[in-house]
Structure formats: structure tokens, C-alpha cells
Scaffold this active site. Structure first.
Site, PDB file in Angstrom:
ATOM      1  N   TYR A  51       0.811  -1.124  -0.081  1.00 15.58           N
ATOM      2  CA  TYR A  51       0.013   0.021  -0.323  1.00 15.58           C
ATOM      3  C   TYR A  51       0.787   1.146  -0.559  1.00 15.58           C
ATOM      4  O   TYR A  51       0.515   2.049  -0.279  1.00 15.58           O
ATOM      5  CB  TYR A  51      -1.580   0.350   1.030  1.00 15.58           C
ATOM      6  CG  TYR A  51      -1.718  -0.823   1.588  1.00 15.58           C
ATOM      7  CD1 TYR A  51      -2.529  -1.780  -0.056  1.00 15.58           C
ATOM      8  CD2 TYR A  51      -2.201  -1.732   1.837  1.00 15.58           C
ATOM      9  CE1 TYR A  51      -3.130  -3.225   0.644  1.00 15.58           C
ATOM     10  CE2 TYR A  51      -3.614  -2.436   2.606  1.00 15.58           C
ATOM     11  CZ  TYR A  51      -3.788  -3.383   1.674  1.00 15.58           C
ATOM     12  OH  TYR A  51      -4.621  -3.957   1.638  1.00 15.58           O
ATOM     13  N   HIS A 111       1.774 -11.998   1.339  1.00 20.17           N
ATOM     14  CA  HIS A 111       0.505 -11.003   1.063  1.00 20.17           C
ATOM     15  C   HIS A 111       0.087 -12.344  -0.002  1.00 20.17           C
ATOM     16  O   HIS A 111      -1.357 -11.894  -0.081  1.00 20.17           O
ATOM     17  CB  HIS A 111       1.625 -10.021   0.237  1.00 20.17           C
ATOM     18  CG  HIS A 111       0.498  -8.494   0.333  1.00 20.17           C
ATOM     19  ND1 HIS A 111       0.554  -7.511   0.352  1.00 20.17           N
ATOM     20  CD2 HIS A 111      -1.190  -8.837  -0.719  1.00 20.17           C
ATOM     21  CE1 HIS A 111      -0.844  -6.621  -0.243  1.00 20.17           C
ATOM     22  NE2 HIS A 111      -1.290  -7.702  -0.728  1.00 20.17           N
TER      23      HIS A 111
END
Length: 299
Positions: A51, A111
Site C-alpha cells: 500500500y 501477501h
């Protein structure tokens, strides 16, 4: 008991605004967004290396004055770092801790299951957990077959507590969900609100009208009743409040069945294509199918 509602911080440069249809207006920074989320009562902050805004999240946490023990901080290590190996994973966690202004995270996830690399990365997470820098470790975007590969490795001795995958009535992968539930792995839903793209669905609209609720609240309640960790996402303060108001009503079995039926075969195909694309994303094998599992449990 207490149910923690996750919040994915958004940045001003982000093009994804979950649950928001008006994207033309100037978006708040991640710091402003997280400050709003904390102010209205969110305590689970779902962050990630990818992010690119953990420093801003850390600033919001520091300004809030909320004691660290009242927060539940989650982060995820990205594919590029996973590919580089154990030392890179360690270095990234240190960066995340510095950015967030804490000496530990409550939950740290892989992730994506990068082919040939994710098992080694998970072993590093085990070590970081033993050292106390990470309280719990888990997975994101793992198919059943990725999990089986992980757990079959003799060096893996700590079962992941969470698998974070997309879950909503428009991508309801029941076989996968049942498998992980049987394994005792908590399922955390992202894209719970499907980025607002299905708020006009007739079935959803009808049920929302029945309860005097918004489409977002129906999707959130569906997640809660199914036993998933519900992670809404919005940059608007009023939507943050709305998204959390899912505990004062209950969907009937008929409502649940109607929502369960919204997943199409096309949705499974789209998911499978995205999985194949993303496991190597941003790595040296980006764009290739090198090492990618071509046969996975997609439903």
C-alpha cells in the site's frame, strides 16, 4: 465478545475507493483517513508493504493517543520482498515497525504465495514470531493447494491463524472456505463490499430495502453471519460509520441463501485468472506462468 472490524487505509494516490461511487473529489491522505477511522471507533488497522503508506498510518496512530494495546495492527509482506529471501523479509518488517511506530505487529501475513519462495518466507515469519516482533502469523490469497504445500514442509511448525481472501456473495468459494474452516484457519474477508461495484444488484437492493439498511450493510452483515472477519474499506468518515453498523439486525436463512446464489461461474474464472497473474506480480517472473499452480480449488 468483541468483534474487531478491519480497516484498509487508502491514500490520496489510490484509485480504489471501496464503497464510494464519487471518485472525482479529492481524496484524503492515508493519515487523514486512518485518523477518521480511529476517531469513529475502528481499532483493527489492516496495512501492507504494497500500500506504500504505513508511515502515514503511523502518524495517525501517534496523533490519536490511543494506547498501543487497544490497537490490532496487521501488515503484509509483498511479493518482491518474498522473492528476495529471508533477510529481505526481516528488513521489511523492521521498516514496517518503524513506519507504524511500534515494536511489534499483532498479525503479519504473506501477501501472495510466490511460487518457490513463499514457504521460505513463512519460515522467516515463524522466527519473527518467536522473537516477539510478530504476535501472530498468517496468509493472504492462498489457495487450498498453496496451504497444503506450506504445511507439508517439515520446517513449518506454526499453523497460520488467518487466510485473508476475497469473500463476498459475488465470490463465495464455499469449498475453499469449508476447507480452511476445517483446518481451524480464520478467514478474513477483503473486498467485503466489492468496492461498491454491486450495490445496485436487484437481490441486494431488495434485501436492503426489507431491513431499511444500505447495500453495504447487507454485505457486511452477510460476512459477519458467515463467521468471516469483515474488513470494510472507505475514505469517507460517514461511510466508515455506516459500514460498522451491522450488528443490530440479522439476515434470515432465506436472505443468506439468496445472497449465496449470486456467485457465477464467470466469477470463479475471473478469480482463477487473477490468482495466476498475481502470485508472480512484480517479481522477476512477472507476466509468466513460471511455477504457477494451474490446477487449484477455485470454488
Amino acid at each position: 465478545g468483541t468483534y474487531k472490524v478491519g480497516f484498509i487505509p487508502a491514500s490520496a494516490s489510490s484509485s480504489v475507493v471501496g464503497g464510494d461511487t464519487d471518485k472525482a473529489e479529492k481524496l484524503p491522505t492515508a493519515e487523514e483517513c486512518v485518523s477518521d477511522a480511529l476517531e469513529v471507533g475502528y481499532r483493527f488497522l489492516e496495512c501492507a508493504q504494497f500500500y506504500g503508506n504505513e508511515n502515514e498510518v503511523g502518524k495517525a496512530i501517534a496523533k490519536s493517543g490511543i494506547p498501543r494495546e487497544e490497537l490490532f495492527l496487521c501488515s503484509k509482506v509483498w511479493t518482491t520482498t518474498i522473492e528476495k529471501g529471508p533477510e529481505a523479509v526481516r528488513a521489511q518488517l523492521e521498516q514496517t515497525l518503524a513506519d507504524l511506530g511500534t515494536d511489534y505487529v499483532d498479525l503479519y501475513l504473506i501477501h501472495w504465495p510466490v511460487p518457490g519462495k513463499h514457504v521460505e518466507a513463512y519460515k522467516t515469519l515463524q522466527e519473527l514470531r518467536k522473537e516477539g516482533k510478530v504476535k501472530n502469523i498468517g496468509l493472504s490469497n492462498y489457495a487450498v493447494e498453496d496451504y497444503q504445500e506450506l504445511m507439508d514442509d517439515e520446517g513449518v511448525h506454526v499453523k497460520p491463524v488467518v487466510n485473508q481472501i476475497e469473500i463476498n456473495p459475488f465470490l463465495y468459494r464455499k469449498n475453499t472456505i469449508d476447507f480452511f474452516k476445517k483446518e481451524g484457519v480464520v478467514l478474513q474477508s477483503y473486498r467485503s463490499l466489492r468496492d461498491g461495484k454491486s450495490f445496485g444488484n436487484p437481490v441486494l437492493v431488495k434485501i436492503a430495502e426489507k431491513y431499511g439498511k444500505s447495500a453495504a450493510q447487507i454485505l457486511g452483515r452477510w460476512c459477519v453471519q458467515k463467521g468471516f472477519v469483515y474488513v470494510p474499506k472507505s475514505v469517507k468518515k460517514e461511510r466508515m460509520v455506516e459500514n460498522a453498523q451491522v450488528f443490530d439486525f440479522e439476515l434470515t436463512e432465506g436472505d443468506l441463501e439468496d445472497l449465496d446464489s449470486l456467485t457465477t461461474e464467470d466469477a470463479f474464472e475471473t478469480f482463477e485468472g487473477l490468482y495466476r497473474k498475481c502470485v508472480n506480480r512484480d517479481t522477476s517472473k512477472d507476466g509468466s506462468m513460471d511455477g504457477v499452480k494451474m490446477e487449484i480449488t477455485r470454488n
